[in-house]
Write an enzyme that holds these catalytic residues in place. Structure first.
Site, PDB file in Angstrom:
ATOM      1  N   GLU A 284       0.858  -1.190   0.000  1.00 19.12           N
ATOM      2  CA  GLU A 284       0.000   0.000   0.000  1.00 19.12           C
ATOM      3  C   GLU A 284       0.893   1.238   0.000  1.00 19.12           C
ATOM      4  O   GLU A 284       1.844   1.323   0.783  1.00 19.12           O
ATOM      5  CB  GLU A 284      -0.854  -0.062   1.276  1.00 19.12           C
ATOM      6  CG  GLU A 284      -1.494   1.235   1.668  1.00 19.12           C
ATOM      7  CD  GLU A 284      -2.118   1.162   3.083  1.00 19.12           C
ATOM      8  OE1 GLU A 284      -2.387   0.044   3.572  1.00 19.12           O
ATOM      9  OE2 GLU A 284      -2.307   2.222   3.691  1.00 19.12           O
TER      10      GLU A 284
ATOM     11  N   ASN B  55      -5.717  -6.371   2.041  1.00 16.90           N
ATOM     12  CA  ASN B  55      -6.386  -5.878   3.251  1.00 16.90           C
ATOM     13  C   ASN B  55      -7.666  -6.702   3.448  1.00 16.90           C
ATOM     14  O   ASN B  55      -8.395  -6.962   2.495  1.00 16.90           O
ATOM     15  CB  ASN B  55      -6.735  -4.404   3.075  1.00 16.90           C
ATOM     16  CG  ASN B  55      -5.581  -3.628   2.483  1.00 16.90           C
ATOM     17  OD1 ASN B  55      -5.137  -3.926   1.379  1.00 16.90           O
ATOM     18  ND2 ASN B  55      -5.085  -2.663   3.192  1.00 16.90           N
TER      19      ASN B  55
ATOM     20  N   HIS C  72      -3.538  -6.338  10.709  1.00 15.93           N
ATOM     21  CA  HIS C  72      -4.436  -7.375  10.174  1.00 15.93           C
ATOM     22  C   HIS C  72      -4.249  -8.724  10.879  1.00 15.93           C
ATOM     23  O   HIS C  72      -3.898  -9.707  10.231  1.00 15.93           O
ATOM     24  CB  HIS C  72      -4.174  -7.604   8.680  1.00 15.93           C
ATOM     25  CG  HIS C  72      -4.277  -6.391   7.814  1.00 15.93           C
ATOM     26  ND1 HIS C  72      -3.731  -6.317   6.557  1.00 15.93           N
ATOM     27  CD2 HIS C  72      -4.882  -5.189   8.021  1.00 15.93           C
ATOM     28  CE1 HIS C  72      -3.981  -5.134   6.019  1.00 15.93           C
ATOM     29  NE2 HIS C  72      -4.665  -4.423   6.893  1.00 15.93           N
TER      30      HIS C  72
HETATM   31  P1  FDA Z   1     -13.199  -5.971  14.556  1.00 14.41           P
HETATM   32  O1  FDA Z   1     -11.891  -5.822  15.236  1.00 14.41           O
HETATM   33  O2  FDA Z   1     -13.550  -5.040  13.466  1.00 14.41           O
HETATM   34  O3  FDA Z   1     -14.368  -5.862  15.651  1.00 14.41           O
HETATM   35  C1  FDA Z   1     -14.327  -6.516  16.883  1.00 14.41           C
HETATM   36  C2  FDA Z   1     -15.114  -5.699  17.901  1.00 14.41           C
HETATM   37  O4  FDA Z   1     -15.293  -6.488  19.077  1.00 14.41           O
HETATM   38  C3  FDA Z   1     -14.397  -4.417  18.356  1.00 14.41           C
HETATM   39  O5  FDA Z   1     -15.271  -3.320  18.226  1.00 14.41           O
HETATM   40  C4  FDA Z   1     -14.032  -4.693  19.816  1.00 14.41           C
HETATM   41  O6  FDA Z   1     -14.071  -3.541  20.632  1.00 14.41           O
HETATM   42  C5  FDA Z   1     -15.121  -5.685  20.231  1.00 14.41           C
HETATM   43  N1  FDA Z   1     -14.711  -6.548  21.344  1.00 14.41           N
HETATM   44  C6  FDA Z   1     -13.550  -7.246  21.455  1.00 14.41           C
HETATM   45  N2  FDA Z   1     -13.527  -7.946  22.605  1.00 14.41           N
HETATM   46  C7  FDA Z   1     -14.700  -7.682  23.242  1.00 14.41           C
HETATM   47  C8  FDA Z   1     -15.236  -8.090  24.489  1.00 14.41           C
HETATM   48  N3  FDA Z   1     -14.576  -8.926  25.307  1.00 14.41           N
HETATM   49  N4  FDA Z   1     -16.452  -7.608  24.865  1.00 14.41           N
HETATM   50  C9  FDA Z   1     -17.142  -6.750  24.046  1.00 14.41           C
HETATM   51  N5  FDA Z   1     -16.658  -6.327  22.838  1.00 14.41           N
HETATM   52  C10 FDA Z   1     -15.457  -6.794  22.442  1.00 14.41           C
HETATM   53  N6  FDA Z   1      -8.538  -3.633   6.723  1.00 14.41           N
HETATM   54  C11 FDA Z   1      -8.899  -3.425   5.429  1.00 14.41           C
HETATM   55  O7  FDA Z   1      -9.478  -4.308   4.791  1.00 14.41           O
HETATM   56  N7  FDA Z   1      -8.596  -2.228   4.833  1.00 14.41           N
HETATM   57  C12 FDA Z   1      -7.921  -1.229   5.483  1.00 14.41           C
HETATM   58  O8  FDA Z   1      -7.675  -0.156   4.923  1.00 14.41           O
HETATM   59  C13 FDA Z   1      -7.524  -1.468   6.831  1.00 14.41           C
HETATM   60  N8  FDA Z   1      -6.788  -0.534   7.524  1.00 14.41           N
HETATM   61  C14 FDA Z   1      -6.555  -0.709   8.879  1.00 14.41           C
HETATM   62  C15 FDA Z   1      -5.953   0.309   9.605  1.00 14.41           C
HETATM   63  C16 FDA Z   1      -5.800   0.184  10.979  1.00 14.41           C
HETATM   64  C17 FDA Z   1      -5.135   1.281  11.772  1.00 14.41           C
HETATM   65  C18 FDA Z   1      -6.266  -0.996  11.633  1.00 14.41           C
HETATM   66  C19 FDA Z   1      -6.132  -1.157  13.120  1.00 14.41           C
HETATM   67  C20 FDA Z   1      -6.850  -2.011  10.898  1.00 14.41           C
HETATM   68  C21 FDA Z   1      -6.997  -1.884   9.525  1.00 14.41           C
HETATM   69  N9  FDA Z   1      -7.614  -2.875   8.774  1.00 14.41           N
HETATM   70  C22 FDA Z   1      -7.903  -2.672   7.450  1.00 14.41           C
HETATM   71  C23 FDA Z   1      -8.015  -4.155   9.389  1.00 14.41           C
HETATM   72  C24 FDA Z   1      -9.516  -4.276   9.644  1.00 14.41           C
HETATM   73  O9  FDA Z   1     -10.008  -3.114  10.289  1.00 14.41           O
HETATM   74  C25 FDA Z   1      -9.764  -5.536  10.490  1.00 14.41           C
HETATM   75  O10 FDA Z   1      -9.276  -6.650   9.769  1.00 14.41           O
HETATM   76  C26 FDA Z   1     -11.234  -5.741  10.776  1.00 14.41           C
HETATM   77  O11 FDA Z   1     -11.762  -4.651  11.512  1.00 14.41           O
HETATM   78  C27 FDA Z   1     -11.472  -7.026  11.551  1.00 14.41           C
HETATM   79  O12 FDA Z   1     -12.864  -7.265  11.591  1.00 14.41           O
HETATM   80  P2  FDA Z   1     -13.488  -8.217  12.668  1.00 14.41           P
HETATM   81  O13 FDA Z   1     -14.941  -8.360  12.372  1.00 14.41           O
HETATM   82  O14 FDA Z   1     -12.675  -9.455  12.747  1.00 14.41           O
HETATM   83  O15 FDA Z   1     -13.299  -7.488  14.094  1.00 14.41           O
END
Ligand code: FDA
Length: 489
Positions: free
Chosen positions: A347, A466, A428
């Site tokens: 990227e 991603n 990721h």
């Molecule tokens: P996700 O992490 O989205 O959601 C999980 C949720 O569960 C969170 O809101 C968390 O707070 C909650 N949770 C966790 N434990 C809990 C508990 N015990 N009790 C209650 N709630 C709880 N990907 C992409 O495709 N394109 C991109 O441009 C980017 N860029 C990027 C930048 C940055 C800075 C980050 C950090 C990540 C990315 N990503 C990305 C990755 C992408 O955001 C990531 O892969 C997904 O959000 C994962 O989706 P999930 O549904 O797995 O969980």
């Protein structure tokens, strides 16, 4: 303790949780969603930008946690960006109603079909590329920047320079779709609407422009009247009861992180969508502390999706620098995936510092030759992951940077990273509850009748791009089949 009964509970409001909620609600099911982060839309508090970090900048920390240039002086608050620090890797996550969609760069990339088939040999790829990926992209509101705008806009100089330099070094580039609304972006450029991507908003949240999940899947699910979201509710552990239903211990917290109520939730069916690390934490902790039944494959086949950050300093001599003003939304990438010796995707990332730092930043996505694993010991999650897992990624980064510098000038980014390589930066995290290994073919956890895992942990550590489009497509596929099989009756 207050006890709450619900037929179906979803833990987590990120991609897996939001997609499951919508499809269950549309099928007429009542759903409760528990999310540890805040509901920012409802709170009335604005997200802060990268140059002025404030409340949203970090999850309960006194110092910002951006990958570079951090500052002290934060008052602990339930911000949107969190970082989990393991011995050899730091993992960034989104917290809040919308999960990772609140903090990510919005890059909406469909994996290469050949690689998808290699990673998921048991899935019908044709069906995914004809049905589930198009459905995911439509619901997520994926769109592409206009080339004329990209070519004219000073905020995309970093992309134009990145692409021109890549071409000069003999690499191919690709346009990257995004969920940020580019029609909005063109208006913000003309100052017709408030600025967001052009005001350094992204990893601490976007106040405008980005179609995060709270504006797409979650809003649609709420519109059915069947979804109730409890924000600032953190699930601590899970127990399985004799009748195979579930009991959850939940702490309701305030915005300083203090527990204000301890609650117990009961449900017949449970969907774990707490993100790869959240889901693994809950399963492995509950297993260690409550004898929660787990299949031996839980925690196996984990990977960082080949994330490897690198960059180049002094990108100046030929191009005149990467630009003082930079959009936070990436739209370009170097596609070297078909090179058998050095397959990677990089990227072309922004570094919006408010001045021309003449630095090019790249988030590389590589294959993951050696997978890691996750387990729970002495009250915490441990990641079996070290430099041996990222060795090949480092070789690719070295090859890429050397070739770029040779053609264009510049040095390896020693100012950003020790030795110029950010092997420990992971956005990721994937795997640990892999589809068909720790779960059945549709995400039902092995050794359980009513527990489903639907999030990034289903993907075996790598998908080559991603990941959120793939997480959405996989969840669409699983939840459709689970509903058709009457798993939620
Ligand atoms: P996700 O992490 O989205 O959601 C999980 C949720 O569960 C969170 O809101 C968390 O707070 C909650 N949770 C966790 N434990 C809990 C508990 N015990 N009790 C209650 N709630 C709880 N990907 C992409 O495709 N394109 C991109 O441009 C980017 N860029 C990027 C930048 C940055 C800075 C980050 C950090 C990540 C990315 N990503 C990305 C990755 C992408 O955001 C990531 O892969 C997904 O959000 C994962 O989706 P999930 O549904 O797995 O969980």
């Amino acid at each position: 303790k207050k006890e709450i009964e619900a037929p179906i509970i979803i833990i987590g409001s990120g991609y897996g949780g939001a997609v499951s909620a919508l499809r269950l609600c549309e099928a007429g099911k009542k759903v409760i969603m528990l999310e540890m982060g805040m509901n920012w839309g409802k709170s009335g508090i604005s997200y802060s930008n990268m140059l002025k970090p404030d409340k949203s900048a970090a999850w309960l920390k006194t110092k910002t946690i951006a990958p570079f240039f951090n500052i002290f002086g934060l008052k602990p608050f339930t911000g949107v960006l969190d970082r989990l620090d393991f011995e050899h890797i730091n993992i960034w996550l989104g917290r809040g109603v919308g999960g990772g969609s609140l903090v990510n760069g919005g890059m909406a990339v469909t994996p290469k079909q050949k690689y998808f088939e290699e990673i998921f040999p048991n899935l019908d790829a044709e069906k995914f590329y004809n049905i589930y990926f198009p459905r995911a992209k439509q619901e997520l509101k994926v769109n592409v920047i206009r080339e004329d705008f990209l070519n004219d806009c000073p905020y995309y100089k970093f992309t134009r320079v990145g692409e021109a330099e890549a071409h000069k070094a003999g690499f191919k580039t690709m346009r990257v779709p995004n969920v940020y609304d580019f029609t909005y972006m063109e208006k913000e450029y003309k100052n017709e609407v408030p600025r967001s991507a052009f005001k350094t908003e992204v990893i601490y949240g976007n106040n405008h422009g980005k179609n995060s999940l709270d504006k797409t899947y979650l809003q649609k699910a709420l519109d059915t009247g069947n979804l109730e979201i409890f924000d600032l509710h953190c699930v601590d552990d899970i127990k399985m009861n004799n009748d195979k239903s579930y009991t959850l211990n939940v702490n309701q917290i305030d915005t300083s992180g203090k527990t204000v109520a301890e609650k117990i939730f009961h449900c017949k069916q449970l969907i774990l969508a707490a993100g790869t690390m959240g889901t693994l934490q809950l399963l492995l902790k509950s297993n260690a502390e409550n004898n929660f039944p787990l299949h031996e494959n839980v925690g196996k086949n984990w990977g960082n999706n080949g994330n490897f950050m690198t960059g180049r300093n002094w990108v100046k001599p030929l191009s005149g620098g990467t630009g003082a003003q930079q959009s936070t939304i990436p739209v370009g990438g170097v596609d070297n995936w078909d090179d058998p010796k050095h397959p990677f995707f990089a990227e072309i990332a922004p570094l919006p510092m408010g001045m021309d730092v003449a630095t090019a930043l790249y988030l590389q996505i590589n294959k993951v030759d050696k997978k890691g694993s996750v387990y729970y010991k002495n009250g915490k999650l441990i990641l079996d992951w070290n430099e041996s897992h990222t060795q090949k990624m480092k070789e690719n980064a070295d090859y890429f940077i050397k070739k770029m510098n040779k053609a264009n000038g510049g040095t390896r980014a020693h100012l950003l990273f020790k030795n110029g390589f950010g092997a420990n930066i992971c956005y990721h995290p994937l795997g640990g509850c892999v589809l068909g290994e720790a779960t059945n073919e549709f995400g039902k956890l092995k050794n359980h009748d009513h527990l489903f895992v639907l999030d990034g942990s289903l993907i075996p550590g790598t998908i080559g791009v991603n990941p959120f489009v793939t997480i959405v497509a996989l969840t669409e596929y699983c939840i459709e089949n689970l509903i058709n099989l009457n798993e939620f009756s």
